[in-house]
Design a protein around this motif. Sequence first.
Motif, mmCIF file in Angstrom:
data_model
loop_
_atom_site.group_PDB
_atom_site.id
_atom_site.type_symbol
_atom_site.label_atom_id
_atom_site.label_comp_id
_atom_site.label_asym_id
_atom_site.label_seq_id
_atom_site.Cartn_x
_atom_site.Cartn_y
_atom_site.Cartn_z
ATOM 1 N N THR A 106 0.853 -1.190 0.000
ATOM 2 C CA THR A 106 0.000 0.000 0.000
ATOM 3 C C THR A 106 0.887 1.237 0.000
ATOM 4 N N SER A 107 0.521 2.225 -0.814
ATOM 5 C CA SER A 107 1.289 3.472 -0.858
ATOM 6 C C SER A 107 0.835 4.389 0.267
ATOM 7 N N ARG A 108 1.744 5.180 0.790
ATOM 8 C CA ARG A 108 1.410 6.130 1.849
ATOM 9 C C ARG A 108 2.335 7.323 1.767
ATOM 10 N N HIS A 109 1.854 8.424 2.313
ATOM 11 C CA HIS A 109 2.613 9.664 2.319
ATOM 12 C C HIS A 109 3.043 9.972 3.751
ATOM 13 N N VAL A 110 4.331 10.277 3.925
ATOM 14 C CA VAL A 110 4.889 10.494 5.257
ATOM 15 C C VAL A 110 5.496 11.889 5.325
ATOM 16 N N ALA A 111 5.123 12.641 6.362
ATOM 17 C CA ALA A 111 5.648 13.996 6.545
ATOM 18 C C ALA A 111 7.059 13.943 7.117
ATOM 19 N N PRO A 112 7.894 14.934 6.801
ATOM 20 C CA PRO A 112 9.248 14.977 7.367
ATOM 21 C C PRO A 112 9.257 14.961 8.890
ATOM 22 N N GLN A 113 8.230 15.572 9.515
ATOM 23 C CA GLN A 113 8.176 15.575 10.979
ATOM 24 C C GLN A 113 8.047 14.165 11.541
ATOM 25 N N ASP A 114 7.358 13.278 10.793
ATOM 26 C CA ASP A 114 7.210 11.902 11.253
ATOM 27 C C ASP A 114 8.534 11.140 11.157
ATOM 28 N N ILE A 115 9.308 11.453 10.123
ATOM 29 C CA ILE A 115 10.634 10.841 9.996
ATOM 30 C C ILE A 115 11.515 11.300 11.150
ATOM 31 N N ALA A 116 11.501 12.615 11.414
ATOM 32 C CA ALA A 116 12.301 13.167 12.509
ATOM 33 C C ALA A 116 11.860 12.581 13.849
ATOM 34 N N LEU A 118 10.736 9.594 14.494
ATOM 35 C CA LEU A 118 11.290 8.252 14.657
ATOM 36 C C LEU A 118 12.768 8.301 15.047
ATOM 37 N N ILE A 119 13.513 9.224 14.447
ATOM 38 C CA ILE A 119 14.939 9.351 14.776
ATOM 39 C C ILE A 119 15.108 9.832 16.218
ATOM 40 N N LEU A 120 14.316 10.825 16.611
ATOM 41 C CA LEU A 120 14.413 11.350 17.970
ATOM 42 C C LEU A 120 13.958 10.324 19.002
ATOM 43 N N HIS A 121 12.974 9.514 18.631
ATOM 44 C CA HIS A 121 12.540 8.448 19.548
ATOM 45 C C HIS A 121 13.649 7.415 19.724
ATOM 46 N N LYS A 122 14.409 7.172 18.662
ATOM 47 C CA LYS A 122 15.567 6.273 18.760
ATOM 48 C C LYS A 122 16.591 6.841 19.736
ATOM 49 N N VAL A 134 13.579 6.181 32.812
ATOM 50 C CA VAL A 134 12.768 6.887 31.818
ATOM 51 C C VAL A 134 13.304 8.310 31.650
ATOM 52 N N VAL A 135 13.442 8.737 30.412
ATOM 53 C CA VAL A 135 13.934 10.071 30.091
ATOM 54 C C VAL A 135 12.837 10.844 29.376
ATOM 55 N N THR A 136 12.579 12.056 29.845
ATOM 56 C CA THR A 136 11.572 12.894 29.181
ATOM 57 C C THR A 136 12.110 14.273 28.808
ATOM 58 N N GLU A 137 12.931 14.870 29.651
ATOM 59 C CA GLU A 137 13.387 16.230 29.406
ATOM 60 C C GLU A 137 14.661 16.238 28.558
ATOM 61 N N ALA A 138 14.705 17.172 27.592
ATOM 62 C CA ALA A 138 15.835 17.217 26.677
ATOM 63 C C ALA A 138 16.132 18.639 26.235
ATOM 64 N N VAL A 139 17.400 18.877 25.959
ATOM 65 C CA VAL A 139 17.871 20.097 25.299
ATOM 66 C C VAL A 139 18.359 19.671 23.922
ATOM 67 N N ARG A 155 10.882 21.025 17.233
ATOM 68 C CA ARG A 155 10.310 20.923 18.575
ATOM 69 C C ARG A 155 9.077 20.019 18.568
ATOM 70 N N GLU A 156 8.206 20.189 17.576
ATOM 71 C CA GLU A 156 6.999 19.361 17.487
ATOM 72 C C GLU A 156 7.350 17.892 17.293
ATOM 73 N N ALA A 157 8.382 17.609 16.472
ATOM 74 C CA ALA A 157 8.802 16.225 16.270
ATOM 75 C C ALA A 157 9.343 15.625 17.568
ATOM 76 N N ALA A 158 10.096 16.417 18.330
ATOM 77 C CA ALA A 158 10.656 15.942 19.599
ATOM 78 C C ALA A 158 9.547 15.671 20.608
ATOM 79 N N GLU A 159 8.562 16.554 20.665
ATOM 80 C CA GLU A 159 7.441 16.353 21.584
ATOM 81 C C GLU A 159 6.637 15.113 21.203
ATOM 82 N N ALA A 160 6.482 14.884 19.897
ATOM 83 C CA ALA A 160 5.774 13.689 19.444
ATOM 84 C C ALA A 160 6.553 12.422 19.778
ATOM 85 N N ALA A 161 7.881 12.550 19.905
ATOM 86 C CA ALA A 161 8.716 11.405 20.267
ATOM 87 C C ALA A 161 8.722 11.134 21.765
#
Length: 434
Positions: A106-116, A118-122, A134-139, A155-161
Motif C-alpha cells: 500500500t502506498s502512503r505519504h509520510v511527513a518529514p516531521q514523522d521521519i524526525a 522516529l529518529i528522535l525516539h531512537k 525513563v527520560v523525558t526532558e531534553a535540550v 520541537r513538534e517532532a521531539a514532543e511527538a517522540a
Amino acid sequence: MAAIGVHFGYTCACVAIFKDGRAEVVANDAGDRVTPAVVAYRDTEQIVGIAAKHGRVRNAANTVVKVKQVLGRSFKDPEVQKHKAESKCPLINKGEQPFYEMTGETSRHVAPQDIARLILHKMKETAQSALGAVVTEAVITVPFEFAHAQKVALREAAEAAGFRVLRLIHEPAAALLAYGIGQDCPSGKSHVLVYKLGGTSLSVTVLQVNGGMFRVLNTHTDHSIGGESFTAALAQHLAAEFKRSFKQDVSGNARAMLKLMNGADMAKHSLSTLGSANCFVDSLHDGMDFDCNVSRARFELLCSSLFNKSVQPIKILLEMTGLTTSDINQVVLCGGSARIPRLQQMIKDLFADSVTVEACASDILLREVDESGAVVFSVLLPSGTPLPARRHHILSGPGHLPSLCLELYHKSTQQPERLAKVQLLHLITHYKES
C-alpha cells in the motif's frame, strides 16, 4: 532524572548525558556513539539507524536520508527542491508541504516531521538504555541559521517522540558547553572558533566568551562540502580501481556506486586511526567481488583539493570578523569528518602563530584595613583572568587624605606575597558633611 542533550544532524544523530562533571555521548544498541539519521519503511515496520543505512541498497525508494534538509520548509523552498532531485525516495507536493511517498503493498505519504520523530525516539531509547531510567526532558541543538519554522517543526517532532523540550540551543554554543569553555572563568573576554564539518555541510563560527556568556560574532556555512564529499572522492577512486582490474565501468550504475559509497565511508572512518584500510564489496558487479586496500597517504592525495576548500572558510570568517589567528584563544572541532588527521593538522598549522594568552597564574589581591583595623584581602583578578585586564574597586576612608598607598598581592601556597606598591598623591576626595 536530569535532562539529556540531543544533536539531530543531517546525516547522524547522537545523545549525551552529563556524568562526572562532563558531557558524555552514549553508545547506541550497536555500540556506536552516533546513529545514522536514516529511516527505512517496510510494509509492517520502520527501521531506524545503521540497519536502515545498510539496507538502502535494496530499499532505496523507501529509505529517507537527510530529512533535516526539508524539515519545516515549504515544498517550493530551494533546499527542498534540491533534496527532491537528490533523494532516491520520491518527494511530492501535498498542500504546499513536502511529503515522502512510500511504495509497497500500500502506498502512503509520510511527513518529514514523522521521519524526525522516529529518529528522535531512537535517541530517547538510547538514552534510557544507558541511564536505566525513563527520560523525558531534553535540550536539543539546532544550526545557527535555522529559521523559526524549522525550529518549530523540530520541537513538534521531539514532543511527538515523547520529549519535553526544555530549550533549543545553537550548535556552536552547545559545543562550548560540552567542553565547559567559558564556565570556569567568571571574567575576562576570549575568542573561540567552532569548526564543524558534518556529513553534508561545513560551518565555522567565532564566538566571544565573557563571564560565562556567549556572543556569536560571525558565522559561515558552506553546504557544498561535507564528509560525504570525501566519501564520494574515495568511492570514485574505488570505481576507477575496479575498472582497471576488471575492465568494467560501474560509475554509471547507481546501485554499484551506493555499495562503493558504503564501503568508502567505512574505509574513511578507519583511516582516521589507521595508516591503511581495506575496502571489500560483495558482488559489486555481475557477481564479481571487489577488494581494495587504500593507504592514508592515497586518501589524502585524492582529497587534497577538498582539504584546501575545508580550511578556506576559516580565513574568510576571520577576515569578516576583523580578527587574526592570534586573536583566537581556543579552537573546537565538531562533526565526524573533523576527526580526519590531515584536516586537523592543517587547522593546527593555520593557528601555528597563535600566541599563548597571558593570564593570571593566581589570584591578584588588594590589601586593605577594615573598620576594626584588621587586614583583609580583596580579590581583584581571579586566577586565569586574561591580561591586560581592567577592574573597578571602591576604596573608603576618612576625608582630606593627601595620598593613598595601594599594595597588590598574589595568593601563594603559604600566605599572600606582595607584588607591587602603588603610591597615589594629590588625591581629590569626595565626601558628605553630616
